[in-house]
Design a protein around this motif. Structure first.
Motif, PDB file in Angstrom:
ATOM      1  N   PRO A  18       0.282 -54.270 -70.665  1.00 39.18           N
ATOM      2  CA  PRO A  18      -0.850 -53.563 -70.049  1.00 39.18           C
ATOM      3  C   PRO A  18      -1.871 -53.067 -71.048  1.00 39.18           C
ATOM      4  CG  PRO A  18       1.233 -52.882 -69.066  1.00 39.18           C
ATOM      5  CD  PRO A  18       1.565 -53.717 -70.250  1.00 39.18           C
ATOM      6  N   SER A  19      -1.490 -52.950 -72.313  1.00 38.22           N
ATOM      7  CA  SER A  19      -2.395 -52.380 -73.313  1.00 38.22           C
ATOM      8  C   SER A  19      -2.972 -53.410 -74.249  1.00 38.22           C
ATOM      9  CB  SER A  19      -1.652 -51.313 -74.131  1.00 38.22           C
ATOM     10  OG  SER A  19      -0.564 -51.917 -74.811  1.00 38.22           O
ATOM     11  N   GLU A  20      -2.641 -54.682 -74.103  1.00 34.61           N
ATOM     12  CA  GLU A  20      -3.114 -55.682 -75.066  1.00 34.61           C
ATOM     13  C   GLU A  20      -3.387 -56.987 -74.329  1.00 34.61           C
ATOM     14  OE1 GLU A  20      -1.732 -57.800 -79.259  1.00 34.61           O
ATOM     15  OE2 GLU A  20      -0.489 -56.325 -78.239  1.00 34.61           O
ATOM     16  N   LYS A  21      -4.488 -57.604 -74.657  1.00 32.92           N
ATOM     17  CA  LYS A  21      -4.883 -58.874 -74.061  1.00 32.92           C
ATOM     18  C   LYS A  21      -5.308 -59.823 -75.164  1.00 32.92           C
ATOM     19  CE  LYS A  21      -7.258 -59.002 -70.285  1.00 32.92           C
ATOM     20  NZ  LYS A  21      -8.370 -58.892 -69.296  1.00 32.92           N
ATOM     21  N   VAL A  22      -4.860 -61.088 -75.063  1.00 36.17           N
ATOM     22  CA  VAL A  22      -5.216 -62.112 -76.041  1.00 36.17           C
ATOM     23  C   VAL A  22      -6.086 -63.134 -75.342  1.00 36.17           C
ATOM     24  CG1 VAL A  22      -4.376 -63.873 -77.615  1.00 36.17           C
ATOM     25  CG2 VAL A  22      -3.095 -61.769 -77.305  1.00 36.17           C
ATOM     26  N   THR A  23      -7.256 -63.356 -75.856  1.00 27.79           N
ATOM     27  CA  THR A  23      -8.150 -64.369 -75.312  1.00 27.79           C
ATOM     28  C   THR A  23      -8.272 -65.484 -76.315  1.00 27.79           C
ATOM     29  OG1 THR A  23      -9.406 -62.701 -74.127  1.00 27.79           O
ATOM     30  CG2 THR A  23     -10.449 -64.837 -74.409  1.00 27.79           C
ATOM     31  N   PHE A  80       4.150 -62.955 -84.586  1.00 24.70           N
ATOM     32  CA  PHE A  80       4.247 -61.744 -83.791  1.00 24.70           C
ATOM     33  C   PHE A  80       4.729 -60.613 -84.699  1.00 24.70           C
ATOM     34  CE2 PHE A  80       4.751 -65.218 -80.854  1.00 24.70           C
ATOM     35  CZ  PHE A  80       3.961 -64.853 -79.767  1.00 24.70           C
ATOM     36  N   ARG A  81       4.053 -59.484 -84.661  1.00 19.53           N
ATOM     37  CA  ARG A  81       4.461 -58.305 -85.433  1.00 19.53           C
ATOM     38  C   ARG A  81       4.882 -57.206 -84.467  1.00 19.53           C
ATOM     39  NH1 ARG A  81       0.969 -56.770 -90.482  1.00 19.53           N
ATOM     40  NH2 ARG A  81       2.179 -58.609 -91.113  1.00 19.53           N
ATOM     41  N   LEU A  82       6.173 -56.900 -84.500  1.00 18.97           N
ATOM     42  CA  LEU A  82       6.757 -55.928 -83.581  1.00 18.97           C
ATOM     43  C   LEU A  82       6.452 -56.292 -82.129  1.00 18.97           C
ATOM     44  CD1 LEU A  82       6.048 -52.568 -85.471  1.00 18.97           C
ATOM     45  CD2 LEU A  82       8.189 -53.827 -85.334  1.00 18.97           C
ATOM     46  N   GLY A  83       6.523 -57.574 -81.835  1.00 16.95           N
ATOM     47  CA  GLY A  83       6.305 -58.048 -80.481  1.00 16.95           C
ATOM     48  C   GLY A  83       4.865 -58.277 -80.101  1.00 16.95           C
ATOM     49  N   ARG A  84       3.935 -57.882 -80.958  1.00 18.27           N
ATOM     50  CA  ARG A  84       2.515 -58.047 -80.664  1.00 18.27           C
ATOM     51  C   ARG A  84       1.970 -59.257 -81.428  1.00 18.27           C
ATOM     52  NH1 ARG A  84      -0.135 -53.348 -78.704  1.00 18.27           N
ATOM     53  NH2 ARG A  84       1.303 -51.600 -78.420  1.00 18.27           N
ATOM     54  N   LEU A  85       1.081 -59.967 -80.758  1.00 16.59           N
ATOM     55  CA  LEU A  85       0.477 -61.131 -81.393  1.00 16.59           C
ATOM     56  C   LEU A  85      -0.405 -60.693 -82.538  1.00 16.59           C
ATOM     57  CD1 LEU A  85       0.345 -64.236 -81.059  1.00 16.59           C
ATOM     58  CD2 LEU A  85      -1.714 -63.901 -79.702  1.00 16.59           C
ATOM     59  N   ASP A 103       7.908 -59.083 -88.711  1.00 20.47           N
ATOM     60  CA  ASP A 103       7.226 -60.270 -88.199  1.00 20.47           C
ATOM     61  C   ASP A 103       8.237 -61.329 -87.782  1.00 20.47           C
ATOM     62  OD1 ASP A 103       4.942 -58.986 -88.835  1.00 20.47           O
ATOM     63  OD2 ASP A 103       4.460 -60.191 -90.598  1.00 20.47           O
ATOM     64  N   SER A 104       7.922 -62.006 -86.712  1.00 19.70           N
ATOM     65  CA  SER A 104       8.627 -63.217 -86.285  1.00 19.70           C
ATOM     66  C   SER A 104       7.559 -64.262 -85.977  1.00 19.70           C
ATOM     67  CB  SER A 104       9.496 -62.960 -85.048  1.00 19.70           C
ATOM     68  OG  SER A 104       8.705 -62.536 -83.960  1.00 19.70           O
ATOM     69  N   TYR A 105       7.878 -65.496 -86.268  1.00 24.89           N
ATOM     70  CA  TYR A 105       6.873 -66.539 -86.067  1.00 24.89           C
ATOM     71  C   TYR A 105       7.537 -67.762 -85.446  1.00 24.89           C
ATOM     72  CZ  TYR A 105       8.702 -68.909 -90.232  1.00 24.89           C
ATOM     73  OH  TYR A 105       9.511 -69.554 -91.131  1.00 24.89           O
ATOM     74  N   ARG A 106       6.691 -68.580 -84.864  1.00 24.10           N
ATOM     75  CA  ARG A 106       7.149 -69.813 -84.221  1.00 24.10           C
ATOM     76  C   ARG A 106       6.242 -70.952 -84.658  1.00 24.10           C
ATOM     77  NH1 ARG A 106       7.686 -70.949 -77.688  1.00 24.10           N
ATOM     78  NH2 ARG A 106       8.204 -73.160 -77.840  1.00 24.10           N
ATOM     79  N   LYS A 107       6.852 -72.027 -85.143  1.00 18.45           N
ATOM     80  CA  LYS A 107       6.096 -73.198 -85.560  1.00 18.45           C
ATOM     81  C   LYS A 107       5.789 -74.080 -84.354  1.00 18.45           C
ATOM     82  CE  LYS A 107       7.906 -73.543 -90.281  1.00 18.45           C
ATOM     83  NZ  LYS A 107       8.615 -74.424 -91.253  1.00 18.45           N
TER      84      LYS A 107
END
Length: 296
Positions: A18-23, A80-85, A103-107
């Motif tokens: 609800p607090s973050e949107k990725v366009t 993703f840093r702490l679940g945020r993009l 951080d976690s990342y996906r190739k």
């Protein structure tokens, strides 16, 4: 990054919380914009970030082995840093930096992938059951959308391709399925590309591999084709006989106008018979001579 300056772009909104949107936008100038919560990441996130950076500094240079990652030319990394993009979009190709424990990342592989659509039993428009299989070629055009908008874009694309194949072929007659494969492939490619665009997947090509008919239908079609060929053969033979009779009629009229032509033709026939070295030669008698003898 403002995406309005690029032409031919398709915007995709990814709702993370609800607090973050990725366009994200895909097009000639791929760009991403992250609108974060004005309140900030929170106290826990700030404390964890500070502790992680202190551990990196304390264990330097050994921490570099955990912080530095590499992706190939054909790959991109979504972090993703702490679940945020993370801001900045997908990283790569080359070296990029991650913070351990945060951080976690996906190739994501950007190369073209092909797969076989399993044979689909399709009922055509004229109520004929056929088995059709195809090949689909696709690639990831937007790594952010491929990771955030769908859990498994590869599996979803395969299922959608099988469904689209049945839907497209269900509107075609058997004759159209057998003769218009290129048009059917183009329609499938357009439908799949439109459906997978929000997933960041670009369907490049669709090819119909094989169309298998029931054995009884194959026999019926073979018998029909054989009957059609026999009918055409009879028509051609009749036309040949008609042309031959007309040619003989014209030849008889020419010979009738010149009696010497009949004698020349007779001598030519004798020459052909003698060339074959036959032991018996039959001499035909003129019809006129026989008629004179019978009249006397």
């Amino acid at each position: 990054m403002d995406n309005k300056g690029f032409r031919g772009e398709t915007s995709v909104d990814v709702e993370l919380s609800p607090s973050e949107k990725v366009t994200s936008s895909s097009g000639p100038g791929m760009g991403y914009r992250v609108d974060s919560n004005p309140e900030g990441p929170g106290c826990c996130a700030i404390i964890l970030t500070i502790v992680s950076y202190l551990l990196i500094i304390a264990t330097f240079p050994f921490s570099l082995c955990m912080c530095i990652k590499v992706v190939q030319e054909y790959e991109r990394a979504v972090i993703f840093r702490l679940g945020r993009l993370l801001k900045g979009g997908a990283k790569g190709p080359g070296i990029f930096f991650v913070v351990p424990c945060l951080d976690s990342y996906r190739k994501v592989d950007l190369r073209t992938v092909s797969f076989d659509v399993p044979p689909q039993e399709v009922l055509s428009k004229d109520s004929v059951t056929v088995s059709v299989d195809a090949v689909v070629y696709y690639r990831v055009s937007n790594p952010m959308a491929a990771v955030c908008n769908i859990s498994d874009f590869s599996h979803s694309t395969r299922l959608l391709a099988a469904t689209t194949l049945r839907n497209v072929l269900g509107t075609k007659n058997l004759a159209e399925i057998l003769s218009e494969r290129e048009s059917i492939s183009h329609n499938m490619q357009s439908s799949l590309d439109e459906a997978t665009d929000p997933w960041g997947v670009k369907v490049e090509r669709v090819e119909i591999k094989d169309v298998r008919l029931p054995v009884q239908l194959q026999r019926a079609m073979a018998a029909e084709a054989e009957a059609a060929r026999e009918a055409r053969a009879k028509v051609i033979a009749a036309e040949g006989e008609q042309r031959a009779s007309r040619a003989l009629k014209e030849a008889a009229e020419v010979i009738n106008e010149s009696p010497a032509a009949l004698q020349l033709r007779y001598l030519q026939t004798l020459s052909q018979i003698s060339a074959e070295k036959n032991s018996t030669i039959i001499f035909p008698l003129p019809i006129d001579l026989i008629s004179n003898l019978v009249s006397k």
